[in-house]
Enzyme design. Structure first.
Site, PDB file in Angstrom:
ATOM      1  N   SER A 266      17.370  50.960  63.292  1.00 20.38           N
ATOM      2  CA  SER A 266      17.348  49.722  62.496  1.00 20.38           C
ATOM      3  C   SER A 266      16.824  49.936  61.086  1.00 20.38           C
ATOM      4  O   SER A 266      16.367  48.988  60.439  1.00 20.38           O
ATOM      5  CB  SER A 266      16.509  48.627  63.206  1.00 20.38           C
ATOM      6  OG  SER A 266      16.993  48.389  64.507  1.00 20.38           O
ATOM      7  N   ARG A 267      16.898  51.172  60.617  1.00 26.10           N
ATOM      8  CA  ARG A 267      16.417  51.539  59.273  1.00 26.10           C
ATOM      9  C   ARG A 267      14.917  51.319  59.103  1.00 26.10           C
ATOM     10  O   ARG A 267      14.414  51.271  57.974  1.00 26.10           O
ATOM     11  CB  ARG A 267      17.182  50.768  58.176  1.00 26.10           C
ATOM     12  CG  ARG A 267      18.669  51.149  58.082  1.00 26.10           C
ATOM     13  CD  ARG A 267      18.815  52.624  57.737  1.00 26.10           C
ATOM     14  NE  ARG A 267      20.177  53.027  57.473  1.00 26.10           N
ATOM     15  CZ  ARG A 267      20.971  53.636  58.367  1.00 26.10           C
ATOM     16  NH1 ARG A 267      20.524  53.865  59.600  1.00 26.10           N
ATOM     17  NH2 ARG A 267      22.187  54.003  58.038  1.00 26.10           N
TER      18      ARG A 267
END
Length: 214
Positions: free
Chosen positions: A191-192
């Site tokens: 999810s970065r």
């Protein structure tokens, strides 16, 4: 139609990086990660981007090879009269970055630049294959030339000149050492929400470790 560049993405899922598990000294952490990159048989794990700038702030970046490191800093070699060499002599600050794709890791290092000693440069120069030694004489790095044949002819002349002889190190060729002020370790996460640990050198030459938001 080829896929849009904006749609190119990868989810990073391999590992995490916690402050409690990290080495208190960034050189220990770098050694761990570098050794793992070598063990994973990554192509040229010592390849790094070197960023330099002119005194008025115009930046340049290129790939170079790390050739040594210890707690004094990170060493690479070049022609001192090259584009990067002139920039580093005029503005002795730089940044380097390693990107190990298969391990989903990045290391960013910023600091001051100094020349390594003549003895260190001599030792490394004489460890190189003779053709590489002669190449340092043949190439006036970053200068405009008419054709590749100019280089090849010069190399052949030098091979004859130094046949069965020791090739001296050119006075314009040697090492630089980046003395780190900050070292950041980046581990890709889902999810970065990547893990980022920043080591900052303190006034008493110890290291402060902080977690950065991705």
């Amino acid at each position: 139609m080829s896929k849009s560049i904006a749609d190119l993405r990868k989810e990073y899922t391999l590992q995490g990086l916690s402050k409690t598990d990290a080495y208190p000294n960034p050189f220990g952490q770098f050694t761990l990660w570098f050794d793992q990159a070598v063990a994973a048989k990554l192509p040229e794990p010592n390849a790094m981007t070197l960023a330099t700038a002119t005194p008025d702030g115009k930046p340049s970046a290129r790939m170079v090879l790390l050739k040594d490191y210890d707690e004094r800093g990170f060493v690479f070699y070049t022609n001192y009269q090259s584009h990067k060499g002139k920039q580093l002599l005029a503005n002795p600050w730089g940044a380097i970055a390693f990107w190990w794709t298969q391990l989903e890791r990045q290391v960013r290092i910023e600091g001051q630049i100094e020349k390594v000693s003549a003895q260190e440069s001599d030792t490394y120069f004489h460890s190189r294959p003779q053709d590489s030694q002669l190449g340092a004489w043949a190439s006036e790095q970053s200068r405009v030339i008419d054709s590749r044949e100019v280089l090849e002819q010069r190399l052949q002349q030098l091979k004859k000149e130094y046949e069965h002889k020791t090739v001296p190190r050119p006075p314009h060729w040697g090492g630089f050492r980046l003395i780190p002020v900050t070292i950041e370790f980046w581990q890709g996460r889902p999810s970065r929400l990547h893990d980022r640990l920043l080591y900052q050198r303190t006034e008493d030459s110890n290291w402060l470790i902080q977690r950065l938001s991705p």
